[in-house]
Design an enzyme around this catalytic site. Structure first.
Site, PDB file in Angstrom:
ATOM      1  N   ASP A  43       0.839  -1.247  -0.129  1.00 33.01           N
ATOM      2  CA  ASP A  43       0.010   0.100   0.069  1.00 33.01           C
ATOM      3  C   ASP A  43       0.723   1.381  -0.143  1.00 33.01           C
ATOM      4  O   ASP A  43       1.977   1.080   0.229  1.00 33.01           O
ATOM      5  CB  ASP A  43      -1.166   0.111   1.069  1.00 33.01           C
ATOM      6  CG  ASP A  43      -0.400   0.226   2.526  1.00 33.01           C
ATOM      7  OD1 ASP A  43       0.721   0.503   2.667  1.00 33.01           O
ATOM      8  OD2 ASP A  43      -1.193   0.095   3.459  1.00 33.01           O
ATOM      9  N   ILE A  44       0.160   2.346  -0.188  1.00 31.62           N
ATOM     10  CA  ILE A  44       0.870   3.467  -0.335  1.00 31.62           C
ATOM     11  C   ILE A  44       1.069   4.011   1.062  1.00 31.62           C
ATOM     12  O   ILE A  44       0.426   4.170   1.894  1.00 31.62           O
ATOM     13  CB  ILE A  44      -0.062   4.628  -1.280  1.00 31.62           C
ATOM     14  CG1 ILE A  44      -0.324   3.927  -2.558  1.00 31.62           C
ATOM     15  CG2 ILE A  44       0.601   6.032  -1.119  1.00 31.62           C
ATOM     16  CD1 ILE A  44      -1.433   4.902  -3.420  1.00 31.62           C
ATOM     17  N   GLU A  90      -6.288   2.285  -0.642  1.00 32.39           N
ATOM     18  CA  GLU A  90      -4.950   2.578  -1.001  1.00 32.39           C
ATOM     19  C   GLU A  90      -3.813   1.282  -1.078  1.00 32.39           C
ATOM     20  O   GLU A  90      -2.693   1.227  -1.434  1.00 32.39           O
ATOM     21  CB  GLU A  90      -4.101   3.632  -0.544  1.00 32.39           C
ATOM     22  CG  GLU A  90      -3.513   3.184   0.834  1.00 32.39           C
ATOM     23  CD  GLU A  90      -4.551   3.506   2.001  1.00 32.39           C
ATOM     24  OE1 GLU A  90      -4.328   3.939   3.308  1.00 32.39           O
ATOM     25  OE2 GLU A  90      -6.007   3.628   1.756  1.00 32.39           O
TER      26      GLU A  90
END
Length: 311
Positions: free
Chosen positions: A186-187, A229
């Site tokens: 994920d970001i 995300e």
């Protein structure tokens, strides 16, 4: 000039229009049969439901073996299960001595002619519909399929499609004793992007990250948006060391590319957890994702913008 208040009524000898409009419905009348000259198979089951395969060659073979025109990764399908071929202007389906049979409209067959709308079943679980369409109808079916399996914002596959594909890939890997790996990432600090630049900027980051990731993956890899995300990748025939290398390429590419929004550059990094089938004991799908998730959080705890491939 036609009236704007309602449809004109055709006079005697005039050709009827293809669209009939009333105050309550819009009915599309199929085009003449002469315009429907594109034979296709439409998948009717499992993760590929709605997928369109054009019958452009004289012969198309279907089965588990990778050399078939349509590869069917299902335990009930023979290596070379059946073929569909064209003779003159007609299409036929032929069973190729499969173990579990080929069926047309519910009846087991050895060889049969196909007509528009025919339902083909291969083995106990795989189903197709044979259709003859025009170019616009084929394009519409392809667009409908893509919208059903893709995330609308990023263009990555959606989670439902990924989980169904993962089940098939794990069955194939188990049957052939080959490894398969998962990357879960994920970001980093994505909430900060939304808070600083706004949600439209966050959407731009998600779209551009998806484009970057798809450029560095192989065509056979399955890339999906897992939620928010968070994204997930399935790597076919890949052990954990290969997964770690793929994860590092992905991480480096995202870091280098960043994202652009409204003339401003936004720095983007990801943390990645890696796991492989051969490193799991039971319930491979659950175990794989759980191991990748555990390592993703280890990457975040270690400072983010890194990968973790072992516990």
């Amino acid at each position: 000039m036609s009236s704007l208040t309602g449809p004109a009524t055709p006079g005697r000898g005039e050709q009827k229009t293809l669209t009939s409009i009333t105050s309550t419905n819009l009915q599309i009348i199929p085009p003449p049969a002469a315009q429907r000259d594109r034979a296709v198979l439409v998948r009717m089951d499992a993760a590929h439901a709605g997928r369109v395969s054009a019958l452009e060659d004289v012969e198309l073979r279907l089965g588990r073996h990778q050399n078939n025109g349509i590869v069917l990764d299902d335990d009930g399908i023979s290596r070379v299960h059946a073929r569909i071929y064209k003779q003159g202007e007609k299409y036929f389906v032929e069973d190729l001595r499969s173990s579990n049979g080929t069926y047309l409209n519910g009846a087991r067959i050895a060889l049969a002619e196909l007509v528009d709308g025919a339902l083909i079943q291969l083995g106990p679980r795989v189903h197709f519909r044979f259709s003859v369409l025009d170019q616009n109808q084929e394009r519409m079916l392809r667009q409908l399929y893509e919208s059903s399996v893709r995330d609308a914002l990023t263009g990555a596959y959606n989670r439902t499609y990924f989980m169904e594909r993962m089940a098939g890939e794990l069955a194939f890997a188990t049957r052939h004793d080959v490894d398969v790996s998962v990357l879960l990432f994920d970001i980093d600090h994505f909430k900060r992007v939304n808070d600083t630049f706004g949600h439209p900027a966050g959407d731009a980051v998600l779209r551009q990250l998806s484009q970057t990731v798809q450029r560095v993956l192989r065509t056979e890899d399955v890339f999906a948006r897992y939620g928010g995300e968070e994204f997930i990748v399935l790597l076919r025939s890949t052990a954990i060391d290969g997964a770690a290398r793929a994860a590092e390429r992905l991480r480096a590419a995202v870091h280098a590319a960043g994202a652009d929004y409204d003339g401003r550059r936004i720095d983007v990094t990801v943390s990645v957890g890696c796991a492989s089938l051969f490193g799991c004991d039971k319930r491979p799908a659950d175990a794989l994702i759980a191991a990748a998730d555990r390592r993703l959080y280890a990457a975040k705890a270690a400072g983010r913008n890194r990968i973790v491939a072992t516990d």
